[in-house]
Design an enzyme around this catalytic site. Structure first.
Site, PDB file in Angstrom:
ATOM      1  N   GLU A  66       5.638  -3.290   1.555  1.00 60.18           N
ATOM      2  CA  GLU A  66       5.827  -2.974   0.144  1.00 60.18           C
ATOM      3  C   GLU A  66       5.011  -1.724  -0.157  1.00 60.18           C
ATOM      4  O   GLU A  66       3.779  -1.760  -0.156  1.00 60.18           O
ATOM      5  CB  GLU A  66       5.367  -4.142  -0.729  1.00 60.18           C
ATOM      6  CG  GLU A  66       5.551  -3.917  -2.208  1.00 60.18           C
ATOM      7  CD  GLU A  66       4.923  -5.037  -3.029  1.00 60.18           C
ATOM      8  OE1 GLU A  66       4.305  -4.729  -4.056  1.00 60.18           O
ATOM      9  OE2 GLU A  66       5.044  -6.212  -2.632  1.00 60.18           O
TER      10      GLU A  66
ATOM     11  N   CYS B 286       2.488   1.111  -8.357  1.00 60.95           N
ATOM     12  CA  CYS B 286       3.532   1.654  -7.490  1.00 60.95           C
ATOM     13  C   CYS B 286       4.833   1.865  -8.251  1.00 60.95           C
ATOM     14  O   CYS B 286       5.683   2.646  -7.825  1.00 60.95           O
ATOM     15  CB  CYS B 286       3.745   0.757  -6.283  1.00 60.95           C
ATOM     16  SG  CYS B 286       4.070  -0.973  -6.683  1.00 60.95           S
TER      17      CYS B 286
ATOM     18  N   GLY C  50       0.818  -1.206   0.000  1.00 61.28           N
ATOM     19  CA  GLY C  50       0.000   0.000   0.000  1.00 61.28           C
ATOM     20  C   GLY C  50       0.847   1.250   0.000  1.00 61.28           C
ATOM     21  O   GLY C  50       1.986   1.249  -0.481  1.00 61.28           O
TER      22      GLY C  50
ATOM     23  N   ALA D 178       3.057   4.620   1.213  1.00 63.84           N
ATOM     24  CA  ALA D 178       4.201   4.832   2.097  1.00 63.84           C
ATOM     25  C   ALA D 178       3.761   5.381   3.450  1.00 63.84           C
ATOM     26  O   ALA D 178       4.359   5.045   4.487  1.00 63.84           O
ATOM     27  CB  ALA D 178       5.203   5.768   1.437  1.00 63.84           C
TER      28      ALA D 178
END
Length: 468
Positions: A229, A263, A206, A208
């Protein structure tokens, strides 16, 4: 006070896709705890067989699965088909990774057996994202189950239907009750799951910001595995390119695939000021040809909407802030229908500006012109993130320098930044992760190694330091 019902809607039409209550975290963890011993004691071959049946079930239901993902996320149907294929393909890759990275190894020295085995952690939580609501959490779930863990899966509150469908495939594949439990809910439910005292670890994909919050939440529990991650403010350098059309195509794929909701999407384009105008002309021409539409439109769109209106609002505000700070919108972000989250791709020249180091998770690419390659590398690395980075153009020697100097876990040459192989590790550094890459290396954080020295009978003597 009871929480309101959770509702998931089609971002293109506002049609309700799924609705239901928020889940009971305590009950889900209790079920996983009750099932963990029997599941861990099952032979690995039995766990593999169930995973293979899950794979086959996903393939049999691929059409319905892809349609559901498209409806709940708004992603083009062609793209959701590839996601379903990745869900099925993950099984064989995880079986190979389990054998290679978490299998049993045996040797001997002077008739003493040296044995390496692995044990499951126990009960693992999985927090999944909305952009790949099946593939990304599945990348944690499959290796976790193969290793002998039980799993409590909290999907994004924006994609609950996909999670229920995938869990149904596992159930119909013969997975015992309690081994995989879906608990629906919002961020508060995710926080409660992450902090549950009976949880043995958490696997997260998800943002940061959420990853940082989880790291703080786990500061006092170093005995629990935490795999993070997160996203990235990813750089793409275009340098000394002969084929500008090919370079423009790579840039557009890097920045705007999945409506910029990957991402690994390029967020910052760094270009040689001598080639910038010619490259921008080609990028802009491609942007003008991009079809933005609903999943089942014909011809198929390149981009769908972003996930919901709140995300669209944030992206519009982010683009406006960049322009207000002095950015020049070469292609502005527009929203044809104010009621729906369809956005057009934005390209903004930010040369010379000092902007926040943040991930704007959508179809927005910032371009910066630089005079030399050393400056390009300096700009590329001027981020707290470190997920993906790419170089387009140059020689092998230049790429070697780029690879050595870049700070990212996924580094590509003459390929989109979004390209990553499932049979390789996937993850980043800095704010993009905590050095526990997923994909092929997920086996590493789903089990812990036990090193043993073994003899069939007691042996050994004390040769030094005893009185006669």
């Amino acid at each position: 006070m009871p929480q309101p019902e959770l509702i998931s809607s089609d971002p293109c039409t506002a049609e309700v896709i799924w609705h239901g209550p928020h889940g009971d975290v305590d009950a889900a963890v209790r079920a996983a705890t009750a099932a963990k011993t029997d599941w861990a004691r099952r032979p690995l071959g039995d766990r593999i067989a169930i995973a293979q049946t899950f794979r086959d079930t996903v393939r049999q239901r691929a059409d319905d699965f892809a349609v559901l993902i498209a409806k709940e996320t708004g992603k083009p149907h062609w793209e959701t088909k590839t996601e379903v294929a990745s869900v099925a393909g993950k099984v064989d890759i995880s079986i190979a990774a389990q054998a290679e990275r978490a299998g049993t190894r045996e040797g001997s020295v002077q008739d003493i057996r040296q044995v390496l085995r692995h044990k499951p952690h126990g009960v693992l939580g999985v927090l999944g994202p909305y952009n790949f609501p099946a593939h990304l959490p599945n990348g944690h779930i499959v290796p976790a189950l193969l290793a002998g863990n039980t799993v409590v899966f909290k999907p994004s509150e924006l994609t609950p239907a996909v999670a229920e469908f995938m869990a149904g495939c596992w159930r119909d594949a013969g997975l015992p009750d309690g081994v995989l439990t879906v608990v629906q809910g919002d961020g508060a439910v995710g926080k409660a799951l992450a902090g549950h005292p009976a949880l043995d670890g958490l696997l997260f994909t998800g943002s940061a910001n959420t990853a940082s919050a989880l790291a703080r939440q786990y500061a006092d529990t170093p005995h629990k595995i935490l795999a993070l991650e997160a996203g990235g403010n990813n750089p793409l350098i275009v340098w000394d390119v002969e084929d500008l059309d090919a370079a423009a195509s790579i840039v557009v794929q890097s920045a705007y695939l999945s409506s910029g909701q990957r991402c690994t999407c390029a967020r910052r384009l760094i270009v040689d000021e001598g080639q910038a105008d010619a490259l921008i002309e080609r990028i802009a021409a491609l942007i003008d040809r991009i079809i933005v539409g609903a999943p089942f439109d014909e011809p198929q769109p390149f981009m769908g909407p972003v996930i919901d209106n709140r995300a669209a609002d944030r992206l519009e505000a982010g683009a406006a802030a960049i322009v207000a700070a002095g950015g020049r919108a070469l292609r502005p972000m527009t929203r044809p229908d104010r009621e729906r989250p369809f956005l057009t791709p934005a390209l903004i020249d930010v040369t010379g500006l000092s902007l926040p180091d943040e991930e704007l998770f959508g179809p927005l690419l910032k371009i910066e012109r630089v005079p030399d390659f050393d400056t390009a590398m300096e700009v590329a690395n001027n981020t707290r993130f470190g997920l993906s980075a790419g170089l387009v153009g140059g020689t092998l020697a230049l790429y070697d320098a780029f690879w050595a100097g870049s700070r990212a876990g996924v580094v590509n040459w003459n390929r989109p930044t979004t390209g990553a192989a499932s049979n390789a590790p996937f993850g980043g550094i800095g704010l993009s992760g905590n050095h526990r890459p997923s994909a092929y290396y997920a086996a590493d954080y789903c089990a812990w190694p036990v090193a043993s020295l073994e003899q069939d009978t007691p042996g050994g003597e004390i040769a030094t330091g005893l009185r006669d």
